[in-house]
Enzyme design. Structure first.
Site, PDB file in Angstrom:
ATOM      1  N   ASP A   1       3.020  10.709  -4.617  1.00 50.35           N
ATOM      2  CA  ASP A   1       3.173   9.568  -3.703  1.00 50.35           C
ATOM      3  C   ASP A   1       4.253   9.846  -2.646  1.00 50.35           C
ATOM      4  O   ASP A   1       3.921  10.267  -1.547  1.00 50.35           O
ATOM      5  CB  ASP A   1       3.472   8.280  -4.488  1.00 50.35           C
ATOM      6  CG  ASP A   1       3.056   7.021  -3.761  1.00 50.35           C
ATOM      7  OD1 ASP A   1       2.444   7.127  -2.683  1.00 50.35           O
ATOM      8  OD2 ASP A   1       3.328   5.912  -4.270  1.00 50.35           O
ATOM      9  N   ASP A   2       5.521   9.575  -2.979  1.00 44.59           N
ATOM     10  CA  ASP A   2       6.638   9.801  -2.049  1.00 44.59           C
ATOM     11  C   ASP A   2       7.739  10.533  -2.811  1.00 44.59           C
ATOM     12  O   ASP A   2       8.742   9.929  -3.225  1.00 44.59           O
ATOM     13  CB  ASP A   2       7.151   8.454  -1.523  1.00 44.59           C
ATOM     14  CG  ASP A   2       6.071   7.719  -0.754  1.00 44.59           C
ATOM     15  OD1 ASP A   2       5.786   8.098   0.395  1.00 44.59           O
ATOM     16  OD2 ASP A   2       5.476   6.785  -1.328  1.00 44.59           O
TER      17      ASP A   2
ATOM     18  N   HIS B   1      -2.521  12.573  -3.264  1.00 46.31           N
ATOM     19  CA  HIS B   1      -1.879  11.327  -2.810  1.00 46.31           C
ATOM     20  C   HIS B   1      -0.395  11.618  -2.569  1.00 46.31           C
ATOM     21  O   HIS B   1       0.416  11.550  -3.480  1.00 46.31           O
ATOM     22  CB  HIS B   1      -2.080  10.252  -3.896  1.00 46.31           C
ATOM     23  CG  HIS B   1      -1.502   8.907  -3.561  1.00 46.31           C
ATOM     24  ND1 HIS B   1      -1.860   7.760  -4.245  1.00 46.31           N
ATOM     25  CD2 HIS B   1      -0.599   8.507  -2.633  1.00 46.31           C
ATOM     26  CE1 HIS B   1      -1.196   6.733  -3.757  1.00 46.31           C
ATOM     27  NE2 HIS B   1      -0.411   7.164  -2.777  1.00 46.31           N
TER      28      HIS B   1
ATOM     29  N   GLU C   1      -2.230  -1.451  -6.931  1.00 44.68           N
ATOM     30  CA  GLU C   1      -0.873  -1.018  -7.289  1.00 44.68           C
ATOM     31  C   GLU C   1      -0.061  -2.304  -7.450  1.00 44.68           C
ATOM     32  O   GLU C   1       0.219  -2.734  -8.550  1.00 44.68           O
ATOM     33  CB  GLU C   1      -0.290  -0.114  -6.195  1.00 44.68           C
ATOM     34  CG  GLU C   1       1.139   0.318  -6.466  1.00 44.68           C
ATOM     35  CD  GLU C   1       1.839   0.911  -5.231  1.00 44.68           C
ATOM     36  OE1 GLU C   1       1.351   0.727  -4.100  1.00 44.68           O
ATOM     37  OE2 GLU C   1       2.899   1.549  -5.412  1.00 44.68           O
TER      38      GLU C   1
ATOM     39  N   HIS D   1      -5.384   2.492  -0.691  1.00 44.42           N
ATOM     40  CA  HIS D   1      -4.461   2.037  -1.739  1.00 44.42           C
ATOM     41  C   HIS D   1      -4.965   0.672  -2.235  1.00 44.42           C
ATOM     42  O   HIS D   1      -5.171  -0.240  -1.425  1.00 44.42           O
ATOM     43  CB  HIS D   1      -3.059   1.840  -1.183  1.00 44.42           C
ATOM     44  CG  HIS D   1      -2.286   3.101  -0.983  1.00 44.42           C
ATOM     45  ND1 HIS D   1      -2.766   4.168  -0.295  1.00 44.42           N
ATOM     46  CD2 HIS D   1      -1.032   3.457  -1.414  1.00 44.42           C
ATOM     47  CE1 HIS D   1      -1.848   5.143  -0.291  1.00 44.42           C
ATOM     48  NE2 HIS D   1      -0.789   4.739  -0.968  1.00 44.42           N
TER      49      HIS D   1
ATOM     50  N   HIS E   1       2.358  11.034   0.801  1.00 44.52           N
ATOM     51  CA  HIS E   1       2.649  10.633   2.185  1.00 44.52           C
ATOM     52  C   HIS E   1       3.669  11.625   2.735  1.00 44.52           C
ATOM     53  O   HIS E   1       4.748  11.772   2.149  1.00 44.52           O
ATOM     54  CB  HIS E   1       3.222   9.219   2.221  1.00 44.52           C
ATOM     55  CG  HIS E   1       2.350   8.201   1.538  1.00 44.52           C
ATOM     56  ND1 HIS E   1       1.490   7.393   2.232  1.00 44.52           N
ATOM     57  CD2 HIS E   1       2.190   7.884   0.228  1.00 44.52           C
ATOM     58  CE1 HIS E   1       0.842   6.604   1.379  1.00 44.52           C
ATOM     59  NE2 HIS E   1       1.248   6.885   0.154  1.00 44.52           N
TER      60      HIS E   1
END
Ligand SMILES: [Zn+2]
Length: 339
Positions: free
Chosen positions: A280-281, A19, A202, A199, A21
């Site tokens: 994630d990021d 996961h 969250e 997703h 991006h």
């Protein structure tokens, strides 16, 4: 092992990331240099100013800056270096397999087409694979704040690049965009042989996880941490071995949890859920994959076996052929027995 040895051991452990991006790995230094290259007017003049802006209070406050940052990506070379920067990080952190989310709808408003970003991405992936054997899967990630018809059009536009994508996903704001809004999209992707992830849970409620599983037929849930609000759901996820791609530093930076001590990922692991650790990021949330593992180590001080279990889950949950999965699991087992 003392603490320092355990930190080093966790960092060297073979693992997968599921996961991430790709635009979320755009570091401030590259963002500023690309803004200069393309004459994009950003409200920052230094890396420190960019970092100061990363003071998020929820998902939307992050997304606003994230789309602004990605607006500097314009030509094939930009996408090559963006991908290569992350793959070099995989090599350094021993992320032997990674599954990367690519979001065409982020690039289209700047006049960037499929060929431009995909040629850059594919060149970097081919180089990393040839040079050190990096394993990469791409996920075509659609944006849920856009209409379903727009997402279906992107799926159609992706057709010439079908070979490059293993799965589809759905990211961006959950609130007001329930999974059932995308039933036609997921049915179309399924009929074309894509693996399915989304997703859910969250910022959205546990109910969004149920509907993702029941209405869309997804095989994996991105985040999913709000399953803790529903005992029956946690039991179902454990029994059906539905993986969750959990992102601890993202969750604390976006205030899903106020502190890492409140994070439920190891409680979910102990309850039998197939949880995995992801970044994630990473450029926005204070660390790449190993930083996420180390945050758990520093906060909860679990046994080394817990980290091996998390890494094993990362391979179990990956969109891999069984032979590739078994090879990675064997690598991990060998590494563990040699430790
Ligand atoms: Zn995400």
């Amino acid at each position: 092992m003392n603490k320092a040895e355990l930190r080093d051991w966790v960092c060297r452990m073979p693992k997968a990331e599921l996961h991430m991006h790709i635009d979320g790995s755009l570091e401030a230094s590259r963002m500023l240099s690309l803004a200069k290259k393309h004459g994009v007017d950003l409200p920052y003049t230094s890396e420190a100013e960019v970092q100061n802006a990363y003071d998020f209070h929820d998902l939307q406050s992050f997304l606003d800056l994230y789309y602004l940052g990605a607006s500097v990506l314009r030509d094939e070379e930009d996408f090559y270096f963006l991908m290569m920067d992350y793959l070099e990080r995989c090599r350094a952190d021993n992320i032997v397999h990674c599954e990367i989310m690519v979001e065409p709808q982020t690039y289209f408003p700047n006049g960037v087409d499929f060929d431009t970003f995909m040629k850059g991405f594919e060149r970097a992936i081919a180089e990393a694979n040839a040079t050190w054997g990096q394993s990469v899967v791409l996920i075509l990630s659609l944006l849920r704040h856009t209409p379903e018809d727009e997402c279906l059009a992107v799926l159609e536009q992706a057709r010439p690049w079908r070979h490059a994508f293993t799965a589809i996903g759905l990211a961006s704001s959950e609130r007001g965009h329930p999974p059932e809004k995308f039933e036609r999209l997921y049915a179309a992707a399924k009929s074309e042989g894509y693996a399915l992830t989304i997703h859910a849970g969250e910022e959205g409620p546990a109910e969004y996880i149920w509907t993702s599983l029941k209405s869309l037929g997804v095989a994996r849930i991105d985040h999913g941490v709000r399953c803790t609000e529903d005992d029956a759901l946690m039991d179902f996820l454990a029994e059906e071995k539905i993986p969750l791609t959990v992102c601890p530093l993202s969750n604390t930076r976006l205030k899903v949890y106020q502190t890492m001590h409140e994070h439920p990922v190891l409680t979910l692991l102990a309850r039998g859920l197939c949880v995995t650790i992801n970044s994630d990021d990473p450029a926005y949330f204070g660390g790449y994959l190993n930083a996420n593992y180390l945050a758990l180590l520093d906060t909860f001080e679990p046994s080394p076996q817990v980290f091996v279990e998390l890494a094993r889950n990362s391979f179990q949950a990956a969109f891999l052929e069984d032979t590739q999965r078994d090879a990675f699991l064997q690598t991990l087992a060998k590494w563990e027995s040699a430790a």
